[in-house]
Design a protein around this motif. Structure first.
Motif, short mmCIF file in Angstrom:
data_model
loop_
_atom_site.label_atom_id
_atom_site.label_comp_id
_atom_site.label_asym_id
_atom_site.label_seq_id
_atom_site.Cartn_x
_atom_site.Cartn_y
_atom_site.Cartn_z
N LYS A 80 0.83 -1.20 0.00
CA LYS A 80 0.00 0.00 0.00
C LYS A 80 0.87 1.26 0.00
CE LYS A 80 -3.37 2.46 2.87
NZ LYS A 80 -4.17 2.41 4.13
N GLU A 81 1.98 1.23 0.77
CA GLU A 81 2.87 2.39 0.85
C GLU A 81 3.48 2.69 -0.51
OE1 GLU A 81 6.41 1.74 3.04
OE2 GLU A 81 6.89 3.88 3.23
N GLU A 82 3.96 1.65 -1.18
CA GLU A 82 4.59 1.84 -2.48
C GLU A 82 3.59 2.36 -3.49
OE1 GLU A 82 7.35 -0.69 -5.65
OE2 GLU A 82 6.59 -1.64 -3.83
N LYS A 83 2.40 1.77 -3.53
CA LYS A 83 1.37 2.22 -4.46
C LYS A 83 1.00 3.68 -4.19
CE LYS A 83 -0.85 -2.17 -5.64
NZ LYS A 83 -2.13 -2.93 -5.65
N GLY A 84 0.87 4.03 -2.91
CA GLY A 84 0.50 5.40 -2.56
C GLY A 84 1.52 6.41 -3.03
N THR A 85 2.79 6.09 -2.85
CA THR A 85 3.85 7.00 -3.29
C THR A 85 3.85 7.16 -4.81
OG1 THR A 85 5.24 6.46 -1.39
CG2 THR A 85 6.35 7.38 -3.32
N LEU A 86 3.64 6.06 -5.52
CA LEU A 86 3.62 6.12 -6.99
C LEU A 86 2.41 6.91 -7.49
CD1 LEU A 86 4.78 2.47 -7.68
CD2 LEU A 86 6.06 4.54 -8.26
N VAL A 87 1.25 6.70 -6.88
CA VAL A 87 0.06 7.45 -7.27
C VAL A 87 0.26 8.94 -7.00
CG1 VAL A 87 -2.37 7.88 -6.72
CG2 VAL A 87 -1.55 5.54 -7.01
N ASN A 88 0.78 9.28 -5.84
CA ASN A 88 1.06 10.69 -5.53
C ASN A 88 1.97 11.31 -6.58
OD1 ASN A 88 -0.45 10.49 -3.17
ND2 ASN A 88 1.34 10.14 -1.87
N THR A 89 2.99 10.56 -6.97
CA THR A 89 3.95 11.07 -7.94
C THR A 89 3.31 11.23 -9.31
OG1 THR A 89 5.71 9.92 -6.72
CG2 THR A 89 6.26 10.74 -8.92
N ILE A 90 2.49 10.28 -9.71
CA ILE A 90 1.80 10.38 -10.99
C ILE A 90 0.89 11.61 -11.02
CG2 ILE A 90 -0.01 9.31 -12.42
CD1 ILE A 90 1.25 6.59 -11.67
N ILE A 91 0.12 11.81 -9.97
CA ILE A 91 -0.77 12.97 -9.90
C ILE A 91 0.04 14.26 -9.98
CG2 ILE A 91 -2.36 14.25 -8.42
CD1 ILE A 91 -3.38 11.54 -7.40
N ARG A 92 1.14 14.32 -9.24
CA ARG A 92 2.00 15.51 -9.28
C ARG A 92 2.56 15.74 -10.67
NH1 ARG A 92 7.69 14.79 -6.63
NH2 ARG A 92 7.95 13.71 -8.63
#
Length: 261
Positions: A80-92
């Protein structure tokens, strides 16, 4: 500093970045990103490649490629942590890219007889930002998240394909190497000044109002990220870098990864 290693899985060459020291607001986990193949329909002749000038097409494609690469990383992620970081980065990355295009590249489209195309691309950005805004406020482990997120990726693919295969190539043909370099520099400068979160109701005309709104919004975005405890990959952890090549080729995302298509 990042130490780069390369491993081979099946027919794909996968670079792995290993962080040796902590960085602010970056999740320190090991992740893999597939090196995707160049999009065959999006290749073009780079008439400014030998002049030492920057290339607007290439700088825009750097952002497109990073988003596609990050999505592939997300589909391979397990925690979940890894997915969250990647999603945050994609949105940014999408938010920064879209805003910077609107106040630089799209304005240039309008000045060179492509106003209709500019309007259509702005409308596509607005639709994408609305979906991204909803994604941003949906928990990654929620049952609603995956369909929303993949819808945003679908919109991004459709939009980026149109730019890569048609509009940006038409714009490039209208630019001298000097004009191309100036526009690319402007795009990169704007990337540093625009908001890093989606704001679908903000002005998107590319004029002074949008620039002022962006300058006022950017600090608030940083505060919100801190309050929410969000993590992002740093720029040096992204696969594609700005200003390093005038012949960046688009990669084609594997649409079979879109399980909710």
């Amino acid at each position: 500093m990042l130490a780069a290693r390369t491993i081979r899985i099946s027919s794909l060459v996968l670079p792995r970045a290993v962080a040796s020291s902590p960085r602010p607001a970056v999740a320190l986990f090991s992740t893999q990103s597939a090196r995707l193949q160049p999009h065959p329909q999006a290749t073009y002749s780079d008439k400014g490649a030998m002049t030492g000038h920057l290339d607007t097409y290439s700088e825009v494609i750097v952002d497109h490629n990073n988003v596609k690469q990050l999505f592939h990383m997300y589909k391979k992620a397990t925690s979940k942590e890894e997915k969250g970081t990647l999603v945050n980065t994609i949105i940014r990355e999408i938010a920064v890219h879209s805003e910077a295009e609107e106040v630089s590249v799209y304005n240039d489209l309008e000045s060179r007889g492509l106003a209709g195309e500019s309007k259509e691309l702005r409308d596509e950005h607005e639709q994408l930002e609305k979906v991204l805004y909803s994604v941003d406020w949906t928990k990654v482990d929620s049952s609603e998240f995956e369909p929303k997120f993949e819808h945003a990726i679908q919109l991004f693919i459709k939009h980026s394909d149109r730019e890569e295969e048609d509009i940006l190539k038409r714009l490039k043909e209208k630019l001298t190497p000097e004009e191309n370099d100036k526009l690319a520099q402007d795009f990169l400068t704007k990337r540093k000044a625009v908001p890093e979160r989606p704001h679908p109701i903000a002005p998107q005309s590319g004029g002074i109002i949008q620039k002022v709104a962006g300058a006022l919004t950017k600090p608030h975005d940083k505060i919100l990220e801190t309050l929410r405890g969000q993590h992002f990959l740093s720029d040096d952890q992204l696969a594609y870098k700005h200003g390093q090549s005038t012949n960046v080729q688009p990669i084609k995302i594997d649409t079979s990864l879109l399980t909710h298509a």
